[in-house]
Design a protein around this motif. Structure first.
Motif, PDB file in Angstrom:
ATOM      1  N   LYS A  44      35.000  46.916  45.680  1.00 51.73           N
ATOM      2  CA  LYS A  44      35.930  46.629  44.426  1.00 51.73           C
ATOM      3  C   LYS A  44      35.934  46.969  43.417  1.00 51.73           C
ATOM      4  O   LYS A  44      34.715  48.335  42.998  1.00 51.73           O
ATOM      5  CB  LYS A  44      34.544  44.628  43.872  1.00 51.73           C
ATOM      6  CG  LYS A  44      34.759  43.979  44.245  1.00 51.73           C
ATOM      7  CD  LYS A  44      33.812  42.661  43.433  1.00 51.73           C
ATOM      8  CE  LYS A  44      34.105  41.219  44.477  1.00 51.73           C
ATOM      9  NZ  LYS A  44      33.231  40.509  44.138  1.00 51.73           N
ATOM     10  N   GLY A  45      36.858  47.484  42.845  1.00 50.01           N
ATOM     11  CA  GLY A  45      37.489  48.301  41.754  1.00 50.01           C
ATOM     12  C   GLY A  45      37.678  49.686  42.418  1.00 50.01           C
ATOM     13  O   GLY A  45      38.278  50.147  41.917  1.00 50.01           O
ATOM     14  N   ASP A 118      42.223  49.715  43.352  1.00 51.85           N
ATOM     15  CA  ASP A 118      42.208  48.548  42.083  1.00 51.85           C
ATOM     16  C   ASP A 118      41.191  47.232  42.992  1.00 51.85           C
ATOM     17  O   ASP A 118      42.562  46.153  42.791  1.00 51.85           O
ATOM     18  CB  ASP A 118      42.710  48.099  41.055  1.00 51.85           C
ATOM     19  CG  ASP A 118      43.071  49.763  40.149  1.00 51.85           C
ATOM     20  OD1 ASP A 118      42.525  50.543  40.118  1.00 51.85           O
ATOM     21  OD2 ASP A 118      43.919  49.571  39.689  1.00 51.85           O
ATOM     22  N   ARG A 120      40.673  44.101  44.568  1.00 49.95           N
ATOM     23  CA  ARG A 120      40.367  42.853  44.028  1.00 49.95           C
ATOM     24  C   ARG A 120      39.368  41.704  45.483  1.00 49.95           C
ATOM     25  O   ARG A 120      39.523  42.259  46.541  1.00 49.95           O
ATOM     26  CB  ARG A 120      41.260  42.350  43.328  1.00 49.95           C
ATOM     27  CG  ARG A 120      41.647  42.561  42.261  1.00 49.95           C
ATOM     28  CD  ARG A 120      42.662  42.620  41.816  1.00 49.95           C
ATOM     29  NE  ARG A 120      43.562  43.355  40.318  1.00 49.95           N
ATOM     30  CZ  ARG A 120      44.189  42.880  40.388  1.00 49.95           C
ATOM     31  NH1 ARG A 120      45.470  42.069  40.678  1.00 49.95           N
ATOM     32  NH2 ARG A 120      45.545  43.562  39.764  1.00 49.95           N
ATOM     33  N   LYS A 121      38.435  40.993  44.729  1.00 52.90           N
ATOM     34  CA  LYS A 121      38.115  40.050  45.272  1.00 52.90           C
ATOM     35  C   LYS A 121      39.100  39.531  47.220  1.00 52.90           C
ATOM     36  O   LYS A 121      38.681  39.593  47.820  1.00 52.90           O
ATOM     37  CB  LYS A 121      36.937  39.283  45.213  1.00 52.90           C
ATOM     38  CG  LYS A 121      36.571  38.242  45.736  1.00 52.90           C
ATOM     39  CD  LYS A 121      35.999  36.914  45.306  1.00 52.90           C
ATOM     40  CE  LYS A 121      34.823  36.816  46.034  1.00 52.90           C
ATOM     41  NZ  LYS A 121      33.715  35.410  45.119  1.00 52.90           N
ATOM     42  N   THR A 237      33.282  52.955  34.885  1.00 49.58           N
ATOM     43  CA  THR A 237      33.135  51.301  34.943  1.00 49.58           C
ATOM     44  C   THR A 237      35.224  51.495  35.388  1.00 49.58           C
ATOM     45  O   THR A 237      36.362  51.737  35.007  1.00 49.58           O
ATOM     46  CB  THR A 237      33.775  50.766  33.438  1.00 49.58           C
ATOM     47  OG1 THR A 237      32.151  51.092  33.440  1.00 49.58           O
ATOM     48  CG2 THR A 237      34.599  49.719  33.519  1.00 49.58           C
ATOM     49  N   GLN A 239      38.123  49.227  35.893  1.00 49.85           N
ATOM     50  CA  GLN A 239      39.122  47.979  35.197  1.00 49.85           C
ATOM     51  C   GLN A 239      38.452  47.031  34.638  1.00 49.85           C
ATOM     52  O   GLN A 239      38.499  46.145  34.330  1.00 49.85           O
ATOM     53  CB  GLN A 239      39.628  46.809  36.925  1.00 49.85           C
ATOM     54  CG  GLN A 239      40.297  47.508  37.532  1.00 49.85           C
ATOM     55  CD  GLN A 239      40.400  46.744  39.101  1.00 49.85           C
ATOM     56  OE1 GLN A 239      40.279  45.395  39.121  1.00 49.85           O
ATOM     57  NE2 GLN A 239      40.494  47.259  40.119  1.00 49.85           N
ATOM     58  N   LYS A 240      37.781  47.365  33.766  1.00 52.30           N
ATOM     59  CA  LYS A 240      36.954  47.354  32.401  1.00 52.30           C
ATOM     60  C   LYS A 240      36.159  46.101  33.077  1.00 52.30           C
ATOM     61  O   LYS A 240      34.947  45.369  32.392  1.00 52.30           O
ATOM     62  CB  LYS A 240      37.987  46.356  31.538  1.00 52.30           C
ATOM     63  CG  LYS A 240      38.884  47.492  31.388  1.00 52.30           C
ATOM     64  CD  LYS A 240      40.177  47.436  29.990  1.00 52.30           C
ATOM     65  CE  LYS A 240      40.479  48.048  29.280  1.00 52.30           C
ATOM     66  NZ  LYS A 240      41.639  47.576  28.976  1.00 52.30           N
ATOM     67  N   LYS A 241      35.366  46.013  34.411  1.00 53.62           N
ATOM     68  CA  LYS A 241      34.368  45.337  34.618  1.00 53.62           C
ATOM     69  C   LYS A 241      34.006  45.434  35.633  1.00 53.62           C
ATOM     70  O   LYS A 241      32.612  44.926  36.019  1.00 53.62           O
ATOM     71  CB  LYS A 241      34.938  43.262  34.963  1.00 53.62           C
ATOM     72  CG  LYS A 241      36.019  43.784  36.068  1.00 53.62           C
ATOM     73  CD  LYS A 241      37.016  42.216  35.712  1.00 53.62           C
ATOM     74  CE  LYS A 241      38.072  42.176  37.404  1.00 53.62           C
ATOM     75  NZ  LYS A 241      38.991  41.401  37.061  1.00 53.62           N
ATOM     76  N   ASN A 242      34.029  46.394  36.524  1.00 57.14           N
ATOM     77  CA  ASN A 242      33.396  46.938  38.104  1.00 57.14           C
ATOM     78  C   ASN A 242      32.500  48.058  37.365  1.00 57.14           C
ATOM     79  O   ASN A 242      33.096  49.491  37.043  1.00 57.14           O
ATOM     80  CB  ASN A 242      34.141  46.871  38.836  1.00 57.14           C
ATOM     81  CG  ASN A 242      34.733  45.836  40.026  1.00 57.14           C
ATOM     82  OD1 ASN A 242      34.305  44.406  39.540  1.00 57.14           O
ATOM     83  ND2 ASN A 242      36.138  45.633  39.940  1.00 57.14           N
ATOM     84  N   LYS A 243      31.449  48.378  37.321  1.00 52.28           N
ATOM     85  CA  LYS A 243      30.465  48.956  36.210  1.00 52.28           C
ATOM     86  C   LYS A 243      29.782  50.519  37.870  1.00 52.28           C
ATOM     87  O   LYS A 243      29.264  48.949  38.519  1.00 52.28           O
ATOM     88  CB  LYS A 243      29.529  48.996  35.421  1.00 52.28           C
ATOM     89  CG  LYS A 243      30.052  48.683  34.311  1.00 52.28           C
ATOM     90  CD  LYS A 243      29.764  48.286  32.838  1.00 52.28           C
ATOM     91  CE  LYS A 243      30.362  47.514  32.170  1.00 52.28           C
ATOM     92  NZ  LYS A 243      30.079  47.260  30.602  1.00 52.28           N
TER      93      LYS A 243
END
Length: 636
Positions: A44-45, A118, A120-121, A237, A239-243
């Motif tokens: 992810k990401g 990017d 995604r799931k 980080t 996409q602002k959510k996968n860190k």
């Protein structure tokens, strides 16, 4: 006729059959596609790269490329499943727009590789490639989506205190999608977190099969000892959510000044503990040594504790801690003092002299002792106290009147932090003068007990007495001979003329002196007296001091002054009867001392009587002769 019709009909059917037959189809071997790998796992990401190549018939010239995401049940090559269309981008699904792109846009190179950024799931599933109006390749590639596990890479150069350094954080994935957000944080020993400014740099490089787009951030700072063992975190980080983050611990090369701790003053027979510590990285080598000795005492690393049991006074001195850190050498030192009980040294005591007692107490100890005299606390009389300190020695002196005290001992107390000692000082009576007299008496007794010495002394004394007697007899004989000279002998003798003239002048001088005037002779004698001092004024001064005239005295007399004119001779005066009486008494006394022998003067008197001369004139001549004799020295 029928034959012609039949032939024409047959020909017509044959042509029709030929026109209705379809064109020849290409073989399946002309359309191939290859995926490498066939199964792709994306996090992810990050991004997923589908690497593929394809073939087609030579008469086909592809102009566009289409990628489909196949649903689980329906057909794949439908417009609703398009995720990328090289000619019409609007046909792509909404969620895939600007996320999917060809790595090679020139399809004649037969490269169908595509990158999906990017991730995604919901990006997991099968994907299919198609050449529009030509052929849909049946072979598919499968993508699996997992959680983000790739961590950023933090590059740390060697760090040295005081030298600037740069840390680098590289984001994972190396994808050309949306740039990630990279942040730095410090985590100190107190769990204090400090976020630092983001300094992200993008470095891209793409080729036909791989993507090397790199996102990294740099951090420049000057390391110090405080940064050692500090944790630095690089967080990425997507996409602002996968860190995802990576934490490293900094190792800074540094060294601090060595420090010595412990008790630097230790009691005798105690234990010495000194610790030399140095804050450094990497660890330093520590060596203990005593100043003045070449052999190291102990070797350690990081912290060095020096322990010495049963400390003696010889252990006192300077101890040196030597630190070796890489190519640097540092030292620290401390002075150890060994404390011991005071001791009262020999030489302490009291002396009683002239009713004043003086006591001296000499004590030595570490630290310097304090000397106390209990006698001063009991004695209310006036006393004096003097104290001097030299190194570890203390001298204390007291002086006080003895009075009615009969002290035979005086107590001296010396104390310091270790303890105290007491000693009674013996009082000594000062009989140095008595001892000196006793020594003299003993010397005399020793001399008297020596027979040889006594004999020599007696013989010497006897010889000295005999010599003195002979000398005195000769002297007395000569004196009597001079006194027997007749007063009226031949005046033609120069000596007698000189004596007579001198006598006359003496009388004249005496008469002038009575009148308040000085004769030329008196002036000459006065000048001589001034030159010789107050005790040598005239003949009278000579006899008063018991001295005799020397021959040089004759040189001081101006004989020209002795000559008298007839007028001066007529003006001479006679001395008073009192002066003659005094002279007669003196001469009589001298005659008695000579043992009753007749003097020359007496003989002169007898002769005068026989000649019928008056006695007064004889007495006058005798007095004049005596005066001349006193002036001239009389031969003595």
């Amino acid at each position: 006729m029928w034959v012609l019709i039949s032939a024409a009909l047959l020909l017509s059917l044959t042509e029709r059959a030929t026109c209705d037959k379809p064109a020849a189809q290409p073989t399946a071997s002309s359309w191939t596609i290859t995926f490498s790998p066939a199964e792709i796992t994306a996090e992810k990401g990050l991004c997923a790269v589908i690497s593929c190549t394809f073939t087609h018939p030579d008469n086909i010239k592809p102009t566009a490329a289409v990628w489909f995401k196949c649903p689980e049940s329906d057909r794949c090559d439908e417009d609703k499943n398009i995720i990328f269309h090289s000619e019409t981008h609007s046909k792509a699904q909404k969620g895939y727009k600007q996320r999917v792109s060809l790595l090679e846009t020139d399809l004649t190179k037969k490269n169908c590789s595509v990158i999906i950024n990017d991730i995604r799931k919901n990006d997991f599933g099968e994907y299919q490639f198609r050449l529009p109006s030509s052929y849909t390749y049946t072979k598919k590639v499968n993508i699996t989506v997992s959680a983000l596990t790739q961590k950023p890479s933090v590059l740390t150069p060697p760090l040295t205190e005081g030298e600037p350094a740069t840390l680098t954080c590289i984001a994972p994935g190396m994808c050309s999608g949306t740039p990630p957000n990279i942040t730095w944080t410090w985590r100190g020993t107190g769990d204090n977190i400090t976020e630092l400014r983001d300094n992200t740099t993008i470095q891209e490089r793409e080729d036909l099969t791989t993507v090397t787009t790199t996102h990294f951030s740099t951090l420049t700072f000057t390391p110090s000892a405080e940064h050692h063992n500090m944790m630095v975190t690089c967080q990425v980080t997507f996409q602002k959510k996968n860190k995802i983050e990576e934490t490293v611990t900094l190792n800074v090369t540094y060294v601090k000044d060595p420090q010595i701790t412990g008790h630097k003053m230790v009691k005798e027979d105690g234990t010495l503990d000194l610790t030399c510590s140095v804050d450094s990285y990497p660890p330093s080598d520590i060596t203990w040594s005593k100043n003045g000795t070449s052999t190291p005492l102990q070797n350690y690393t990081e912290n060095a504790t020096l322990t010495i049991s049963n400390v003696t006074r010889e252990h006192a001195g300077e101890y040196v801690c030597t630190v070796q850190h890489l190519n640097r050498t540092m030292t620290a030192s401390t002075v150890v003092t060994v404390m011991y009980l005071p001791v009262i040294l020999p030489g302490s005591g009291c002396v009683d002299q002239a009713e004043v007692m003086t006591c001296l107490c000499v004590s030595q100890g570490v630290p310097s002792p304090l000397i106390v005299w209990p006698l001063l606390e009991l004695n209310t009389e006036r006393c004096s106290l003097t104290t001097s300190v030299l190194g570890s020695s203390v001298n204390s002196t007291i002086s006080l009147p003895v009075g009615n005290h009969n002290n035979t001992t005086v107590e001296c107390v010396s104390r310091n932090v270790v303890g105290e000692v007491r000693e009674k000082l013996q009082v000594t009576q000062n009989k140095s003068q008595e001892k000196q007299r006793e020594k003299e008496l003993e010397g005399i007794i020793a001399l008297l007990s020596d027979l040889k010495l006594i004999t020599a002394f007696v013989v010497g004394a006897a010889l000295s007495t005999i010599i003195c007697c002979i000398f005195l007899c000769l002297k007395g004989k000569c004196k009597r001979q001079k006194e027997r000279i007749p007063m009226y002998s031949d005046c033609k003798s120069p000596f007698m003329n000189l004596e007579m003239v001198t006598c006359e002048d003496q009388q004249t001088d005496a008469g002038q002196a009575v009148g308040g005037e000085q004769t030329p002779l008196q002036l000459e004698l006065s000048e001589g007296a001034e030159n010789r001092g107050p005790q040598t004024s005239g003949a009278t001064g000579k006899f008063a001091t018991g001295e005799e005239l020397n021959e040089v005295d004759y040189a001081r007399i101006n004989y020209s002054l002795l000559k008298k004119t007839p007028e001066e001779a007529e003006k001479k005066t006679t001395t008073t009867e009192s002066d003659y009486a005094k002279i007669k008494r003196e001469k009589k006394k001298e005659g008695d001392e000579d043992g009753g022998e007749g003097s020359g003067v007496n003989m002169g008197k007898d002769e005068e009587k026989e000649n019928g001369k008056p006695a007064a004139e004889s007495d006058e001549d005798t007095a004049l002769y005596s005066n001349v004799k006193a002036i001239m020295g009389g031969g003595e």
